[in-house]
Design a protein around this motif. Structure first.
Motif, mmCIF file in Angstrom:
data_model
loop_
_atom_site.group_PDB
_atom_site.id
_atom_site.type_symbol
_atom_site.label_atom_id
_atom_site.label_comp_id
_atom_site.label_asym_id
_atom_site.label_seq_id
_atom_site.Cartn_x
_atom_site.Cartn_y
_atom_site.Cartn_z
ATOM 1 N N ARG A 21 0.815 -1.207 0.000
ATOM 2 C CA ARG A 21 0.000 0.000 0.000
ATOM 3 C C ARG A 21 0.855 1.267 0.000
ATOM 4 O O ARG A 21 1.880 1.338 0.669
ATOM 5 C CB ARG A 21 -0.916 -0.001 1.215
ATOM 6 N N GLN A 22 0.413 2.261 -0.743
ATOM 7 C CA GLN A 22 1.030 3.579 -0.750
ATOM 8 C C GLN A 22 0.269 4.463 0.236
ATOM 9 O O GLN A 22 -0.940 4.335 0.370
ATOM 10 C CB GLN A 22 0.934 4.202 -2.143
ATOM 11 N N GLU A 23 0.967 5.351 0.889
ATOM 12 C CA GLU A 23 0.325 6.266 1.830
ATOM 13 C C GLU A 23 -0.016 7.562 1.111
ATOM 14 O O GLU A 23 0.848 8.167 0.482
ATOM 15 C CB GLU A 23 1.267 6.555 3.002
ATOM 16 N N ALA A 24 -1.257 7.973 1.198
ATOM 17 C CA ALA A 24 -1.695 9.218 0.560
ATOM 18 C C ALA A 24 -1.297 10.411 1.409
ATOM 19 O O ALA A 24 -1.145 10.312 2.632
ATOM 20 C CB ALA A 24 -3.210 9.194 0.385
ATOM 21 N N HIS A 25 -1.145 11.559 0.748
ATOM 22 C CA HIS A 25 -0.922 12.799 1.481
ATOM 23 C C HIS A 25 -2.183 13.156 2.250
ATOM 24 O O HIS A 25 -3.288 12.770 1.876
ATOM 25 C CB HIS A 25 -0.586 13.943 0.512
ATOM 26 N N ALA A 26 -2.014 13.908 3.296
ATOM 27 C CA ALA A 26 -3.159 14.393 4.065
ATOM 28 C C ALA A 26 -3.951 15.370 3.189
ATOM 29 O O ALA A 26 -3.359 16.155 2.447
ATOM 30 C CB ALA A 26 -2.681 15.096 5.327
ATOM 31 N N PRO A 27 -5.269 15.331 3.278
ATOM 32 C CA PRO A 27 -6.057 16.268 2.471
ATOM 33 C C PRO A 27 -5.859 17.709 2.957
ATOM 34 O O PRO A 27 -5.662 17.961 4.142
ATOM 35 C CB PRO A 27 -7.498 15.811 2.699
ATOM 36 N N VAL A 28 -5.884 18.609 1.996
ATOM 37 C CA VAL A 28 -5.791 20.030 2.311
ATOM 38 C C VAL A 28 -7.200 20.602 2.213
ATOM 39 O O VAL A 28 -7.850 20.501 1.179
ATOM 40 C CB VAL A 28 -4.841 20.757 1.337
ATOM 41 N N VAL A 29 -7.659 21.162 3.308
ATOM 42 C CA VAL A 29 -8.999 21.741 3.366
ATOM 43 C C VAL A 29 -8.851 23.255 3.399
ATOM 44 O O VAL A 29 -8.175 23.795 4.283
ATOM 45 C CB VAL A 29 -9.760 21.236 4.610
ATOM 46 N N GLU A 30 -9.471 23.919 2.423
ATOM 47 C CA GLU A 30 -9.382 25.372 2.346
ATOM 48 C C GLU A 30 -9.885 26.010 3.652
ATOM 49 O O GLU A 30 -10.921 25.623 4.191
ATOM 50 C CB GLU A 30 -10.212 25.889 1.175
ATOM 51 N N GLY A 31 -9.131 26.951 4.147
ATOM 52 C CA GLY A 31 -9.499 27.658 5.365
ATOM 53 C C GLY A 31 -9.031 26.986 6.640
ATOM 54 O O GLY A 31 -9.149 27.548 7.729
ATOM 55 N N GLU A 32 -8.516 25.775 6.538
ATOM 56 C CA GLU A 32 -8.048 25.054 7.731
ATOM 57 C C GLU A 32 -6.672 25.570 8.132
ATOM 58 O O GLU A 32 -5.864 25.967 7.288
ATOM 59 C CB GLU A 32 -7.973 23.560 7.426
ATOM 60 N N ALA A 33 -6.401 25.548 9.406
ATOM 61 C CA ALA A 33 -5.092 25.986 9.901
ATOM 62 C C ALA A 33 -3.986 25.110 9.336
ATOM 63 O O ALA A 33 -4.126 23.880 9.278
ATOM 64 C CB ALA A 33 -5.068 25.944 11.431
ATOM 65 N N VAL A 34 -2.913 25.745 8.926
ATOM 66 C CA VAL A 34 -1.785 25.017 8.349
ATOM 67 C C VAL A 34 -1.232 23.994 9.338
ATOM 68 O O VAL A 34 -0.845 22.890 8.955
ATOM 69 C CB VAL A 34 -0.690 25.994 7.889
ATOM 70 N N ILE A 35 -1.228 24.309 10.607
ATOM 71 C CA ILE A 35 -0.686 23.392 11.614
ATOM 72 C C ILE A 35 -1.479 22.089 11.654
ATOM 73 O O ILE A 35 -0.909 21.012 11.857
ATOM 74 C CB ILE A 35 -0.597 24.060 13.015
#
Length: 70
Positions: A21-35
């Motif tokens: 299995r390959q690990e996917a990147h974490a989803p980026v949600v607009e407006g969410e804190a970068v941290i």
């Protein structure tokens, strides 16, 4: 069985599915804190590193079982 396995007289066990299995990147949600995004990305990296450790252990177990060395 491959010709190499037949010639060696060795039938290797199947690779555990988890290790393919390959690990996917974490989803980026607009407006969410970068941290928060960074925290999820680090968790994904931790999972990928743990999987790599299991791959190494699987390989080391094989080499020890069949008397081959790296």
């Amino acid at each position: 069985m491959t010709r190499g396995q037949a010639a060696a007289g060795v039938t290797l066990p199947p690779l555990p599915n988890d290790l393919r299995r390959q690990e996917a990147h974490a989803p980026v949600v607009e407006g969410e804190a970068v941290i928060a995004i960074l925290a999820r990305e680090r968790q994904a990296l931790d999972r990928a590193n743990a999987r790599q450790g299991r791959i190494v252990q699987f390989y080391d177990d094989l080499t020890n079982r069949y008397g081959t060395h790296r």
